[in-house]
Design an enzyme around this catalytic site. Structure first.
Site, PDB file in Angstrom:
ATOM      1  N   HIS A   1       9.486  15.925  30.538  1.00 40.21           N
ATOM      2  CA  HIS A   1      10.482  16.758  29.841  1.00 40.21           C
ATOM      3  C   HIS A   1      11.899  16.257  30.123  1.00 40.21           C
ATOM      4  O   HIS A   1      12.848  17.027  30.025  1.00 40.21           O
ATOM      5  CB  HIS A   1      10.401  18.221  30.296  1.00 40.21           C
TER       6      HIS A   1
ATOM      7  N   GLU B   1       3.231  19.075  17.006  1.00 42.29           N
ATOM      8  CA  GLU B   1       4.372  18.290  16.535  1.00 42.29           C
ATOM      9  C   GLU B   1       4.037  17.498  15.278  1.00 42.29           C
ATOM     10  O   GLU B   1       4.884  17.315  14.408  1.00 42.29           O
ATOM     11  CB  GLU B   1       4.857  17.346  17.646  1.00 42.29           C
TER      12      GLU B   1
END
Lengths: 371, 335
Positions: free
Chosen positions: B139, B70
């Protein structure tokens, strides 16, 4: 039982599937004449008044204010005083047991539209009564409106002849490039659209800016016009143009900025619903719309199109004009300065939207004028 | 007007802007989609299918898959934005923002300020948020309060397909970094969405239901639950006004305060732990600027101060639900 008449939820246009009762103008026991204002009904587009379809006594009110009911649902019962209460009860029970709301696809998805190419642009249009014969009608909407403006008129006008409605450039589902925004340009769009639709001659009906375009078109292409009808038209001698309104609509972005301007277009501001304001806000958000409307605004402000129209009026021997002295957008034309063959009907209870505010009267006048 | 899903509305917005402006590019994990699968590249288009078909139309030069890093995605996107491209970077789940947070809050959010207004950062970071997806504590978070607290970021939480398209186009054309948070559970919801491009300005709340008794504010997925409660309570004569702020930064304080001025009662529904939530933020704003309008204490309906549980029964209870929203409305009605 033959003397009992049901009052049903009216269907004002293809996209109407239900309506909300706002207010009854009559109470149970009142005597009715045919055409009396009976009940105000609000739809997703507008609030309108349903009239008594027949004379008689309003015997029973079934639908109460705030009730939302599907098209065709029972609102009230009219009958002579001689009909017994038991018969009225039986009639209502029988009606309610049989009633099934209509749910066909066309109703739910609104006015079906198509596109054509005119003046190098994609133009959205709607066709009604294409299986009918006779000289077709072509409907031209006003500034910042679109073909949905005709939802109270097109279904009625198309009972005997085909009816077409287009969106001008910068409006509805048409391309947003409006060239110079002139009446000459818009008349050329109309000419091209007619060619694309295979129409050689039409009954032309124009509202507001569309009225000015219809006059321009009738002066330039007289052979293509079977009759000319103008609703709250812009650009005639004696008319005004409310540029504050035009600018307010062009530059307003939020519902709270746009709503006061929309309330100017009708005599009764309560006609303007949240959905109408929301539809205008959504239209205004589309790419190119604000720029397009500002081009039109500048064109109106310049006044050249209105001057040219005034000079060409003698070329148009006959027309029907429907206008109101209470129109805050374009005012009212001066009948003395129009050609002698023109007929002016004033509907002073309406504002700038006679075809929506007094749809029944306007439809009748249009049909009579088309012959 | 055609009905389209939230997923397809976002796809359409990005497709439109990529056709309009060659500087718009996409980067992220599996954004091309389907590489190595039987369908081939472009057939899936990011993990929830939002970008399906964009690789086929715009190619690997403009839709490219990154390594699972990321910090590289956002670092590269920042540089691209500063040099004139308009990148749309995808962080697959917002929970992963931690590993690239420096690039977000200390770099992208600061460039315009630290370069004296001479640098622009036209960057969109798309990410998915929310519980209810049975995906566990790493998540399922929302994290919009984190971004909202950072000056220099704009934060968008679309609640329906129509808004999603108009807000995404606005985000791409904006010259500052925009965090665009997509609720996973909304992807299949549909609304009437025009085929044309349109923009919805940031900082413009949507009053989705007008009412006079109680103002209910909802973000993302929570808006639909607030609406559901408002409709149910209307039958009992409790008339709720429901407001979708659309963006948490900028926040349309005026619309919220005007509504509370009318109703005198406020319930804020926020899928987020209670501390430092948007519910806490809005309660504080109204207490500060609208105190004299209030007829009852402000009620917050939030998640508890815990990670998102994995057990489905606990996860359902963790999220604000219609029962808890209804209880809050009744509480403010009781004064």
């Amino acid at each position: 039982m033959s003397a009992i008449t049901p009052i049903k939820m009216p269907k004002w246009g293809l996209s109407m599937i239900e309506g909300k009762i706002v207010e009854w103008h009559k109470k149970e026991g009142d005597a009715l004449k045919e055409g009396d204002d009976l009940v105000d009904v609000e739809t997703s587009k507008i609030t309108n008044v349903a009239e008594a379809p027949t004379a008689g006594i309003l015997r029973r009110i079934v639908a109460q204010p705030e009730d939302t009911l599907p098209v065709g649902a029972l609102l009230a019962v009219v009958a002579d005083a001689s009909v017994g209460n038991a018969d009225i009860d039986a009639f209502i029970a029988d009606f309610q047991s049989r009633f099934v709301p209509e749910t066909d696809e066309a109703t739910i998805s609104g006015i079906p539209t198509k596109t054509l190419q005119a003046a190098g642009r994609t133009i959205r249009y709607a066709a009604f009564g294409e299986d009918k014969h006779g000289v077709p009608v072509l409907l031209l909407h006003g500034y910042s409106a679109d073909l949905n403006n005709w939802l109270f008129n097109a279904p009625v006008l198309s009972e005997a002849r085909p009816v077409y409605a287009i969106d001008f450039p910068g409006h509805g589902g048409s391309d947003k490039d409006v060239a110079d925004g002139s009446a000459v340009f818009l008349a050329a769009v109309v000419k091209d659209a007619m060619a694309a639709l295979g129409l050689s001659r039409v009954h032309l009906v124009g509202h507001s800016m569309g009225g000015a375009v219809a006059v321009r078109f009738a002066a330039d292409y007289p052979a293509s016009v079977a009759s000319l009808s103008l609703l709250a038209p812009a650009g005639l001698p004696g008319s005004i143009i409310n540029l504050d309104f035009v600018t307010g609509i062009a530059e307003g972005r939020r519902a709270k900025d746009i709503k006061p301007w929309l309330e100017e277009i009708v005599a009764d501001p309560n006609l303007i619903t949240k959905d109408m304001v929301e539809a205008m806000v959504k239209y205004k958000r589309l790419d190119g719309v604000e720029e397009a409307l500002l081009v039109y605004r500048d064109r109106f402000a310049a006044g050249a199109d209105a001057k040219a129209i005034a000079a060409d009026l003698p070329k148009i021997p006959a027309a029907l004009v429907i206008a109101s002295h209470n129109d805050k957008i374009v005012g009212a034309p001066d009948p003395a300065r129009l050609p002698s063959g023109w007929r002016v009907v004033f509907m002073d209870k309406t504002g700038h939207m006679p075809h929506m505010e007094a749809a029944g009267d306007v439809n009748a006048a249009l049909l009579a004028h088309m012959g | 007007m055609p009905k389209k899903s939230y997923r397809m509305a976002i796809n359409e917005a990005i497709r439109h802007e990529m056709r309009r402006d060659p500087n718009v590019i996409i980067l992220g994990e599996d954004v091309a989609g389907g590489q190595g699968s039987s369908g081939g590249p472009g057939k899936v288009g990011s993990v929830f299918g939002v970008l399906a078909g964009l690789y086929d139309e715009f190619g690997a030069e403009r839709v490219f898959d990154t390594p699972i890093t990321e910090s590289a995605i956002i670092g590269a996107a920042n540089g691209a934005a500063m040099t004139g491209l308009r990148p749309i970077a995808e962080i697959m789940f917002v929970d992963f923002i931690g590993v690239c947070l420096d690039q977000v809050y200390n770099q992208a959010a600061k460039f315009r300020y630290m370069f004296g207004g001479k640098a622009k950062t036209p960057l969109v970071i798309r990410s998915t948020i929310g519980a209810g997806f049975r995906a566990g504590a790493q998540h399922s978070q929302t994290l919009h309060p984190l971004f909202t607290s950072i000056p220099g970021l704009k934060v968008v939480m679309p609640t329906n397909a129509y808004d999603a398209k108009g807000l995404m186009i606005e985000a791409i054309r904006d010259d500052d970094p925009v965090i665009f948070l997509e609720s996973k559970l909304l992807y299949d919801t549909e609304a009437e969405v025009p085929d044309e491009a349109y923009r919805i300005p940031f900082g413009e709340a949507n009053i989705v239901r007008e009412g006079k008794d109680v103002t209910i504010v909802g973000f993302g997925l929570m808006l639909a639950r607030a609406q559901q409660v408002a409709e149910a309570l209307a039958k009992e004569g409790i008339d709720c006004e429901v407001i979708d702020p659309r963006t948490t930064s900028p926040l349309d304080e005026d619309t919220l305060l005007e509504s509370v001025e009318k109703t005198g009662r406020l319930v804020v529904v926020d899928e987020s732990p209670p501390r430092c939530s948007l519910a806490a933020d809005i309660a504080a704003i109204v207490a500060d600027k609208g105190f004299r309008s209030l007829k009852a204490p402000v009620k917050k309906v939030t998640c508890p101060h815990t990670p998102v549980p994995f057990a489905p029964s606990l996860e359902d209870e963790y999220m604000p639900n219609p029962r808890r929203i209804t209880e809050a409305v009744r509480a403010v009605m009781a004064g």
